[in-house]
Write a protein that holds these residues in place. Structure first.
Motif, PDB file in Angstrom:
ATOM      1  N   LEU A 294       0.788  -1.087  -0.014  1.00 18.18           N
ATOM      2  CA  LEU A 294       0.012   0.086   0.166  1.00 18.18           C
ATOM      3  C   LEU A 294       0.928   1.452   0.049  1.00 18.18           C
ATOM      4  CD1 LEU A 294      -2.577  -1.169   2.386  1.00 18.18           C
ATOM      5  CD2 LEU A 294      -2.898  -0.467   0.304  1.00 18.18           C
ATOM      6  N   PHE A 295       1.805   1.161   0.714  1.00 12.64           N
ATOM      7  CA  PHE A 295       2.679   2.201   0.765  1.00 12.64           C
ATOM      8  C   PHE A 295       3.292   2.724  -0.820  1.00 12.64           C
ATOM      9  CE2 PHE A 295       7.093   4.215   0.644  1.00 12.64           C
ATOM     10  CZ  PHE A 295       6.990   5.485   1.387  1.00 12.64           C
ATOM     11  N   HIS A 296       3.773   1.732  -1.488  1.00 13.02           N
ATOM     12  CA  HIS A 296       4.524   1.566  -2.652  1.00 13.02           C
ATOM     13  C   HIS A 296       3.364   2.129  -3.791  1.00 13.02           C
ATOM     14  CE1 HIS A 296       8.657   1.096  -1.889  1.00 13.02           C
ATOM     15  NE2 HIS A 296       8.038   0.070  -0.894  1.00 13.02           N
ATOM     16  N   GLN A 297       2.148   1.885  -3.266  1.00  8.53           N
ATOM     17  CA  GLN A 297       0.909   2.315  -4.354  1.00  8.53           C
ATOM     18  C   GLN A 297       0.726   3.855  -4.096  1.00  8.53           C
ATOM     19  OE1 GLN A 297      -1.984  -0.609  -2.962  1.00  8.53           O
ATOM     20  NE2 GLN A 297      -2.054  -1.774  -5.134  1.00  8.53           N
ATOM     21  N   LEU A 298       0.687   4.156  -2.865  1.00  6.95           N
ATOM     22  CA  LEU A 298       0.596   5.545  -2.549  1.00  6.95           C
ATOM     23  C   LEU A 298       1.798   6.343  -3.103  1.00  6.95           C
ATOM     24  CD1 LEU A 298      -0.604   5.448   1.379  1.00  6.95           C
ATOM     25  CD2 LEU A 298      -1.674   7.130  -0.709  1.00  6.95           C
ATOM     26  N   LEU A 299       3.085   5.975  -3.110  1.00  7.80           N
ATOM     27  CA  LEU A 299       4.025   6.448  -3.753  1.00  7.80           C
ATOM     28  C   LEU A 299       3.839   6.671  -5.439  1.00  7.80           C
ATOM     29  CD1 LEU A 299       6.618   7.982  -2.863  1.00  7.80           C
ATOM     30  CD2 LEU A 299       7.915   5.582  -3.366  1.00  7.80           C
ATOM     31  N   GLY A 300       3.093   5.744  -5.833  1.00  8.65           N
ATOM     32  CA  GLY A 300       3.230   5.775  -7.246  1.00  8.65           C
ATOM     33  C   GLY A 300       1.905   6.688  -7.432  1.00  8.65           C
ATOM     34  N   ALA A 301       0.711   6.518  -6.830  1.00 11.65           N
ATOM     35  CA  ALA A 301      -0.344   7.661  -7.010  1.00 11.65           C
ATOM     36  C   ALA A 301       0.187   9.049  -6.934  1.00 11.65           C
ATOM     37  CB  ALA A 301      -1.415   7.052  -6.052  1.00 11.65           C
ATOM     38  N   ALA A 302       1.015   9.322  -5.996  1.00  6.78           N
ATOM     39  CA  ALA A 302       1.415  10.653  -5.364  1.00  6.78           C
ATOM     40  C   ALA A 302       2.287  11.359  -6.919  1.00  6.78           C
ATOM     41  CB  ALA A 302       2.266  10.630  -4.213  1.00  6.78           C
ATOM     42  N   LYS A 303       2.722  10.443  -7.717  1.00  4.67           N
ATOM     43  CA  LYS A 303       3.642  11.077  -8.763  1.00  4.67           C
ATOM     44  C   LYS A 303       2.468  11.448  -9.695  1.00  4.67           C
ATOM     45  CE  LYS A 303       7.450   8.156  -7.578  1.00  4.67           C
ATOM     46  NZ  LYS A 303       8.304   7.025  -7.982  1.00  4.67           N
ATOM     47  N   ASP A 304       1.239  11.134  -9.796  1.00  4.33           N
ATOM     48  CA  ASP A 304       0.313  11.547 -10.790  1.00  4.33           C
ATOM     49  C   ASP A 304      -0.302  12.835 -10.450  1.00  4.33           C
ATOM     50  OD1 ASP A 304      -1.574  11.893 -12.613  1.00  4.33           O
ATOM     51  OD2 ASP A 304      -2.469  10.027 -12.730  1.00  4.33           O
ATOM     52  N   PRO A 305       0.017  14.063 -11.018  1.00  3.76           N
ATOM     53  CA  PRO A 305      -0.651  15.302 -10.483  1.00  3.76           C
ATOM     54  C   PRO A 305      -1.741  15.437 -10.990  1.00  3.76           C
ATOM     55  CG  PRO A 305       1.110  15.578 -12.409  1.00  3.76           C
ATOM     56  CD  PRO A 305       1.083  14.102 -12.044  1.00  3.76           C
ATOM     57  N   LEU A 306      -2.453  14.809 -12.138  1.00  8.70           N
ATOM     58  CA  LEU A 306      -3.681  15.111 -12.762  1.00  8.70           C
ATOM     59  C   LEU A 306      -4.763  14.148 -11.922  1.00  8.70           C
ATOM     60  CD1 LEU A 306      -2.997  15.401 -16.354  1.00  8.70           C
ATOM     61  CD2 LEU A 306      -3.512  17.040 -14.675  1.00  8.70           C
TER      62      LEU A 306
END
Length: 276
Positions: free
Chosen positions: A122-134
């Motif tokens: 879940l942490f790494h999913q959050l990290l990935g989602a945070a990289k998407d500004p849109l």
């Protein structure tokens, strides 16, 4: 080292939103005298660190996890320079503080061996989602809730998170007060019985019992004193001593504070005129 601090704006309409996330490799010395504005989860991926919070000291080694609420002063640092890696998120939400308290996360929580495969994923999913500004904001909001609940479930299994642990912390201490109220009981003793720091014990006690520990002790003593006043012929001085007060005058002051009447008047109202 990888840190992301989203530009905050439209996210504030979401129930939960990410204000920062990162992997600190290595983690450095952090001291926040006023705490953070956000809620924070931090877990150790490798190495060892030391956390100072709520008057206690906690070793943060691989798999350990802590929660720090907004405004909670804290300090943490590596035990070996350049040999401590942490994964952390900071997050906010309009009604988040009350929700976190309801889930048992009150000010601070800590657990060893809490991090499992699901929490890491879940942490790494959050990290990935945070990289998407849109489109990442809404997904982060969903993931934050899932992350909170996964951590809560793990801490429940360890019986250490605040909501479940509170009863465990208080149970033996309250029993001890009820059985030994006439003794000179200290906060240090009670905290030791509860297995926590003095500061944490006082916070938990007030949260659960709606009064401070020493107020509970005084009320317990006064309840016993009132019973003795009305059912025995002991003098007021003897009764004061029996419930933990060597000074009769001080006993009278405390009795009036909590009962609204002096020990002498209490007896007179029930047809007994024994005095000091």
């Amino acid at each position: 080292m990888e840190w992301i601090y989203p530009i905050l704006g439209k996210q504030k309409c979401l129930p939960f939103y990410l204000s920062g996330i990162g992997i600190a490799e290595p983690e450095y010395h952090v001291k926040r005298e006023d705490g953070l504005v956000s809620h924070q989860f931090l877990y150790t991926r490798s190495g060892r660190g030391n956390l100072h919070v709520a008057g206690g000291s906690y070793i943060l080694e691989k798999g350990s996890l802590c929660y720090l609420g907004p405004g909670i002063p804290h300090e943490y640092y590596p035990l070996e320079e350049n040999h401590w890696t942490t994964c952390w998120i900071v997050f906010r939400g309009e009604y988040l503080t009350e929700m976190m308290k309801g889930l048992g996360f009150i000010d601070f929580a800590y657990e060893k061996d809490a991090v499992n495969e699901k929490i890491e994923k879940l942490f790494h999913q959050l990290l990935g989602a945070a990289k998407d500004p849109l489109y990442g904001d809404e997904y982060c909001s969903v993931l934050i809730y899932e992350y909170i609940m996964s951590i809560r479930q793990t801490m429940m299994e360890h019986k250490k998170y605040s909501g479940l642990g509170d009863k465990d912390i208080l149970q033996h201490a309250v029993i001890y007060m009820n059985e030994n109220y006439a003794s000179d009981i200290t906060l240090e003793e009670l905290a030791e019985i509860g297995g926590v720091t003095k500061q944490h014990f006082c916070r938990v006690f007030k949260e659960q019992m709606k009064m401070r520990p020493m107020e509970y002790l005084a009320r317990r003593r006064m309840a016993s004193a009132r019973n003795l006043l009305l059912t025995t012929t002991k003098s007021i001085a003897e009764i004061g001593e029996a419930v933990g007060y060597d000074n009769p005058t001080y006993f009278g002051m405390v009795f009036k504070k909590y009962e609204g009447i002096t020990p002498t008047d209490c007896r007179k109202r029930h047809g007994t005129s024994l005095t000091w």
